[in-house]
Design a protein around this motif. Structure first.
Motif, PDB file in Angstrom:
ATOM      1  N   ASN A  66       0.803  -1.234   0.000  1.00  0.00           N
ATOM      2  CA  ASN A  66       0.000   0.000   0.000  1.00  0.00           C
ATOM      3  C   ASN A  66       0.836   1.285   0.000  1.00  0.00           C
ATOM      4  N   ALA A  67       2.160   1.186  -0.132  1.00  0.00           N
ATOM      5  CA  ALA A  67       2.981   2.400  -0.189  1.00  0.00           C
ATOM      6  C   ALA A  67       2.760   3.106  -1.523  1.00  0.00           C
ATOM      7  N   GLU A 113       4.933  -0.042  -5.793  1.00  0.00           N
ATOM      8  CA  GLU A 113       5.143  -1.332  -6.453  1.00  0.00           C
ATOM      9  C   GLU A 113       4.904  -1.215  -7.958  1.00  0.00           C
ATOM     10  N   GLU A 114       3.842  -0.496  -8.350  1.00  0.00           N
ATOM     11  CA  GLU A 114       3.547  -0.362  -9.768  1.00  0.00           C
ATOM     12  C   GLU A 114       4.583   0.511 -10.470  1.00  0.00           C
ATOM     13  N   GLN A 225       9.366  10.051   5.831  1.00  0.00           N
ATOM     14  CA  GLN A 225       8.405   9.146   5.215  1.00  0.00           C
ATOM     15  C   GLN A 225       8.783   7.677   5.424  1.00  0.00           C
ATOM     16  N   SER A 226      10.041   7.334   5.226  1.00  0.00           N
ATOM     17  CA  SER A 226      10.460   5.939   5.370  1.00  0.00           C
ATOM     18  C   SER A 226      10.232   5.435   6.786  1.00  0.00           C
ATOM     19  N   ALA A 227      10.623   6.225   7.776  1.00  0.00           N
ATOM     20  CA  ALA A 227      10.438   5.825   9.165  1.00  0.00           C
ATOM     21  C   ALA A 227       8.960   5.637   9.492  1.00  0.00           C
ATOM     22  N   ALA A 228       8.122   6.547   9.002  1.00  0.00           N
ATOM     23  CA  ALA A 228       6.690   6.455   9.266  1.00  0.00           C
ATOM     24  C   ALA A 228       6.071   5.234   8.590  1.00  0.00           C
ATOM     25  N   PRO A 298       0.745  13.818   4.538  1.00  0.00           N
ATOM     26  CA  PRO A 298      -0.325  14.085   5.516  1.00  0.00           C
ATOM     27  C   PRO A 298      -1.281  12.923   5.731  1.00  0.00           C
ATOM     28  N   GLU A 299      -1.635  12.195   4.661  1.00  0.00           N
ATOM     29  CA  GLU A 299      -2.578  11.093   4.828  1.00  0.00           C
ATOM     30  C   GLU A 299      -2.002   9.973   5.690  1.00  0.00           C
ATOM     31  N   LEU A 300      -0.685   9.748   5.611  1.00  0.00           N
ATOM     32  CA  LEU A 300      -0.057   8.738   6.460  1.00  0.00           C
ATOM     33  C   LEU A 300       0.003   9.226   7.902  1.00  0.00           C
ATOM     34  N   LEU A 301       0.285  10.498   8.101  1.00  0.00           N
ATOM     35  CA  LEU A 301       0.274  11.059   9.451  1.00  0.00           C
ATOM     36  C   LEU A 301      -1.085  10.857  10.107  1.00  0.00           C
TER      37      LEU A 301
END
Length: 429
Positions: A66-67, A113-114, A225-228, A298-301
């Motif tokens: 889902n990344a 992935e894509e 981003q990577s850490a999150a 922001p959406e990942l936060l």
């Protein structure tokens, strides 16, 4: 002088190769874009790409479920240069019979992935001019007395057999990407076993933590981003483990990809940025750090905050949570934990300073694994090109507007040069 394949056993069975017009060191997105541009412009030259990996792969260690990409698919390998190219992301979708289905997603951000599959599809068109499994050792000038340099020796070795190969080329592009940045608090004897960098996360984690139901103590260092993403992935991957994300900042901060700010990445901005004074360039890069460094989509936060809030719903005591974020935290030490008798206990003890209280409060916790998401250092070109340094203008690394290394006047011929890609942020923005 013709290039030769040099056997590791110093045999005399050497096979000469014609000189190349261009050798590209590294075959990631930057060199792949070069290959595509040469193809689209029908430039017929002897070109070779040398790549350390055994096959094309782009950030394989962070291809998490889902990344998403963080930039628009329009900024692919060809569209902004020539939207009619066969190597656009849209044409890739058409070729794969997914164009209509992707359109239905109503997004500019495909999965990572894509996009990796898109890169791999593009790279497959150039297999005949790529040598995989080749680690470049150094680039040296081909000297003929006091004459200007007209070509370069490129020495590489097979990563498996260690067999060395020496090529010559009139032009060299160095595009090797960055090397993992691991804070000095983590001694090298811990690297790869108790401490891993985010670049190898998805490949290494199943081998190190083999029990999905294990009760591990895990630490993540970094606030980007990577850490999150790793924080979120560990929460799902190891549902019975305790996870702490340490960041030096006072909070996890959002990335800025608003339209006006995004204009700093416009190709036309390079001319303006390059003409600025060094001091102004440094100031501009610092001002725009929120676009790329130490920030999170922001959406990942929001997803992470919701995860933490759900824990708060059941227990207001954060120290008892399975997953938590520790802000204003600086790693000051790390050491292997030993059992009585000096036997390794399989854990690493990490010393943390709380910088929010004047840097005086210290704590030390033991973890089964520490994942470091603290970015990359982009100075590999300095090692590869060390034999070239004597030719530099002022004996220091600087590049022209066209990314060509600046050599002292009269030392290098007009139809000969070295170019840098992926390490010119300081001069080109």
């Amino acid at each position: 002088m013709a290039p030769y394949a040099i056997g590791s056993n110093n045999d005399s069975n050497l096979v000469p190769e014609p000189q190349y017009d261009l050798v590209c060191i590294g075959f990631g997105p930057a060199s792949l874009a070069v290959a595509i541009a040469l193809h689209d412009r029908e430039i017929n030259r002897r070109v070779l790409f040398l790549e350390r990996q055994q096959h094309f792969s782009w950030h394989a260690g962070m291809l998490l479920p889902n990344a998403k990409m963080q930039i628009s698919f329009m900024k692919d390998l060809a569209t902004l240069r020539d939207p009619r190219s066969k190597f656009t992301f849209v044409n890739y979708l058409k070729t794969k019979d997914r164009l209509v289905a992707f359109t239905n997603l109503s997004t500019f951000l495909p999965s990572r992935e894509e996009f990796n599959d898109y890169f791999t599809w593009c790279a497959g068109h150039f297999d005949d001019c790529v040598r995989y499994g080749q680690e470049t050792v150094c680039v040296t000038p081909c000297k003929e007395g006091l004459k200007p340099i007209q070509s370069w020796h490129v020495l590489s070795k097979d990563v498996i057999s260690k067999r060395e190969t020496s090529l010559t080329a009139k032009h060299v592009i160095v595009a090797v990407g960055g090397r993992p940045n691991i804070p000095p608090a983590f001694p090298s004897n811990l690297h790869g076993s108790k401490v891993i960098h985010s670049s190898g996360y998805s490949k290494m984690i199943p081998n190190i933590l083999q029990n999905p139901n294990g009760s591990y103590d895990l630490a993540i260092i970094g606030g980007g981003q990577s850490a999150a993403e790793i924080f979120q992935d560990l929460y799902t991957r190891y549902p019975h483990s305790k996870i702490i994300l340490y960041t030096g900042s006072s909070a996890l901060r959002p990335s800025d990809d608003s339209p006006f700010v995004n204009e700093i990445f416009d190709p036309s901005r390079v001319d303006t940025f390059y003409a600025l004074s060094r001091e102004t360039q440094e100031s501009a890069i610092h001002a725009d750090r929120a676009t790329n460094y130490g920030v999170v989509r922001p959406e990942l936060l929001e997803r992470l905050y919701e995860l933490l809030y759900h824990q708060r719903l059941h227990d207001p005591d954060e120290s008892k949570w399975r997953c938590r974020v520790a802000t204003s935290s600086e790693v000051v030490s790390a050491r292997a934990e030993y059992e009585e008798g000096g036997k390794g206990g399989g854990r690493v003890r990490v010393g943390i300073r709380d910088t929010s209280v004047g840097g005086e409060e210290m704590s030390e916790l033991a973890f089964d694994l520490v994942i470091v998401g603290t970015g990359y250092v982009r100075d590999a070109h300095e090692t590869l090109l060390e034999p070239v340094k004597e030719l530099l203008e002022g004996r220091r690394w600087s590049v022209g507007r066209n990314y060509g290394v600046k050599f002292a006047e009269g030392t290098v011929g007009e139809d000969c040069g070295i170019w840098l890609q992926g390490c010119c942020e300081g001069s080109h923005g």
